[in-house]
Each structure stands twice: as structure tokens, then as C-alpha cells.
Design an enzyme around this catalytic site. Sequence first.
Site, mmCIF file in Angstrom:
data_model
loop_
_atom_site.group_PDB
_atom_site.id
_atom_site.type_symbol
_atom_site.label_atom_id
_atom_site.label_comp_id
_atom_site.label_asym_id
_atom_site.label_seq_id
_atom_site.Cartn_x
_atom_site.Cartn_y
_atom_site.Cartn_z
ATOM 1 N N HIS A 162 0.872 -1.187 0.000
ATOM 2 C CA HIS A 162 0.000 0.000 0.000
ATOM 3 C C HIS A 162 0.907 1.236 0.000
ATOM 4 O O HIS A 162 2.007 1.200 0.577
ATOM 5 C CB HIS A 162 -0.858 0.072 1.271
ATOM 6 C CG HIS A 162 -2.084 -0.788 1.276
ATOM 7 N ND1 HIS A 162 -2.499 -1.470 2.390
ATOM 8 C CD2 HIS A 162 -3.013 -1.045 0.313
ATOM 9 C CE1 HIS A 162 -3.621 -2.129 2.121
ATOM 10 N NE2 HIS A 162 -3.956 -1.888 0.865
ATOM 11 N N CYS A 256 -2.014 2.654 9.289
ATOM 12 C CA CYS A 256 -3.059 1.701 8.865
ATOM 13 C C CYS A 256 -4.189 1.614 9.871
ATOM 14 O O CYS A 256 -5.312 1.243 9.501
ATOM 15 C CB CYS A 256 -2.487 0.303 8.728
ATOM 16 S SG CYS A 256 -1.079 0.104 7.692
HETATM 17 N N1 ARG Z 1 -3.489 -7.419 6.746
HETATM 18 C C1 ARG Z 1 -3.950 -6.218 6.109
HETATM 19 C C2 ARG Z 1 -3.951 -6.391 4.601
HETATM 20 O O1 ARG Z 1 -3.085 -7.064 4.101
HETATM 21 C C3 ARG Z 1 -3.116 -5.054 6.523
HETATM 22 C C4 ARG Z 1 -3.608 -3.757 6.009
HETATM 23 C C5 ARG Z 1 -2.722 -2.595 6.341
HETATM 24 N N2 ARG Z 1 -3.319 -1.370 5.953
HETATM 25 C C6 ARG Z 1 -2.692 -0.362 5.325
HETATM 26 N N3 ARG Z 1 -3.354 0.728 5.136
HETATM 27 N N4 ARG Z 1 -1.477 -0.466 4.878
HETATM 28 O O2 ARG Z 1 -4.794 -5.894 3.900
#
Ligand code: ARG
Length: 264
Positions: A162, A256
Site C-alpha cells: 500500500h 493503517c
Molecule cells: N493485513 C492487512 C492487509 O493485508 C493489513 C492492512 C494494512 N493497511 C494499510 N493501510 N497499509 O490488507
Amino acid sequence: MHLLMCPPTYCDVSYEINPWMHLSIRPDRSLAQKQWDDLYRIITQTIGARVSLVEPHPDVPDMVFTANAGLVEGSLYIPSTFKYEERRLEASYFREWFDSHGYLARELAVGPFEGEGDALRLGDILLAGFGPRTVRASHAGLSAAVNRRVVSLGLVDGRYYHLDVCLAVLNPNELIYFPEAFDDASMAVLHDLPVETIAISQSDADHFGANAVVLGKDVIINLGATDLAASLSERGYRVHRTDLSEFVKAGGSAKCLTLTLQPA
Ligand code: ARG
């Protein structure tokens, strides 16, 4: 400033959808609760920002990562469309919260789009990531929906899946980023922006240093990002370091765990 968070009551690693997640390394829930409480306290008491809460649900362990609920612009809510089946159930829970809190939802025609995880404001523009999760084709609709110019940035390393795990906007003139996470074209685009781009080290990136919550001069980051903490302090930021080890096991950290409802 106003953020949305979700208590970590049911946080877990019960599937693997990013390289940080291992079914054999599960978070300790009581420690996760303590770490989340510490983060909540820093945001609400130490910094004095407002936080609203959305109720957690046992069938969606990643719902704690509210950054992926969508993107909020004023009273407009752009819901996420999740790439992985495992997270799709979250959408109706988040939608319920926004519907019952006076937001107008506007769905994108093209997805996946994973919300603020891949969409960060830089002054009047929106930096939007694509590749591992969000598709580039969602950016045009996103731009039209929020009425902002979108600058698309391609992510090339699955560990930084992300935008918010490899870039953070400190203020309209300054951002931090981890260069290796971006494709060449995006590096050129980043350097063309009229802002100071501050590269962070591999070690800081791997300790989720870029996954920072920035609230004015206050920056909250995961404990291990030590070089970054020092350089932010030198730049005049108040750095709040807090241990988020249990959330790192799911591939997330400070940023996050928050979604911007109203920017600082
Ligand atoms: N386990 C989650 C996923 O893989 C973690 C999300 C983390 N969120 C972020 N905004 N980076 O989607």
C-alpha cells in the site's frame, strides 16, 4: 483533526494476503489491545485529536486497519473495494458506520481501490498508489469523485503493498518515502513534485517508519524506526514512538490503524 479507529478485539492473522502475514506467527491479542490503547491515548490525550470508533466484528480480523475503509473528503465517503475476498466482508460494516453518521457514499465504478491505504493528500492533490492492491484504472474515477488532481504512483515491491507503508506526507511541502518501493516512472513523478522528498532507509521502511500518523507537528511511528525518529526530531517534529509489534504481524502499523475523517 478527526480520525476513525476500530478496536483490535478480533485482530488476528488467520490468512496470508501480504508477505508480512504468517499463519504461524499470530498476534498476542492482549498485547495488541494494550498497544492499540497506547496509540489511542497518544492521539486523543497527548495530541488532543478527535477519534470516532467503529465496532469490530469477529469475522473480519483486518477491520482494525481502518485506513482501508475508504477515502473521506468532507461529507463524501468513497468506499473501498477490496482486492482479496478475505477483506470484502468489511465493506458492509464500514458502509453501515458511514451511512449512520451522515456521510454520502459514492462508489467507484472501477476497483480494487483500498482507500486511504493507497490515497494520501498532499496539499490540493491526491497521491494514489497502484499495483499490489489498488488498480491504476480506479484513479480517474477517484479524481472525479473527490475533485482533486490525482498523481498515480506505481508500487513494485509486495512488501510495500500500500502507498501508506512506503510514503507519508509530513506537510504540503515535505514527504518521506522509501525509494525502492516505487517504479522508475513514479520516482521521476515524485521528484517533479514541488515538494521536498525525504528518502528513508530500508531499516526504517521495514519497521513501518513510513506508516506514520501525521497530525500537524506531531508524528506517531512504530518503535523500530529509529533513524527516522531522529531525523524527524531534527526537523522540528514531535515524534511519538510506540510499539505496534502485534499489528506488524498483519502487515500494518500506526497509519493503517487510522482513517482521516477530517484532516489536521
Ligand atoms: N493485513 C492487512 C492487509 O493485508 C493489513 C492492512 C494494512 N493497511 C494499510 N493501510 N497499509 O490488507
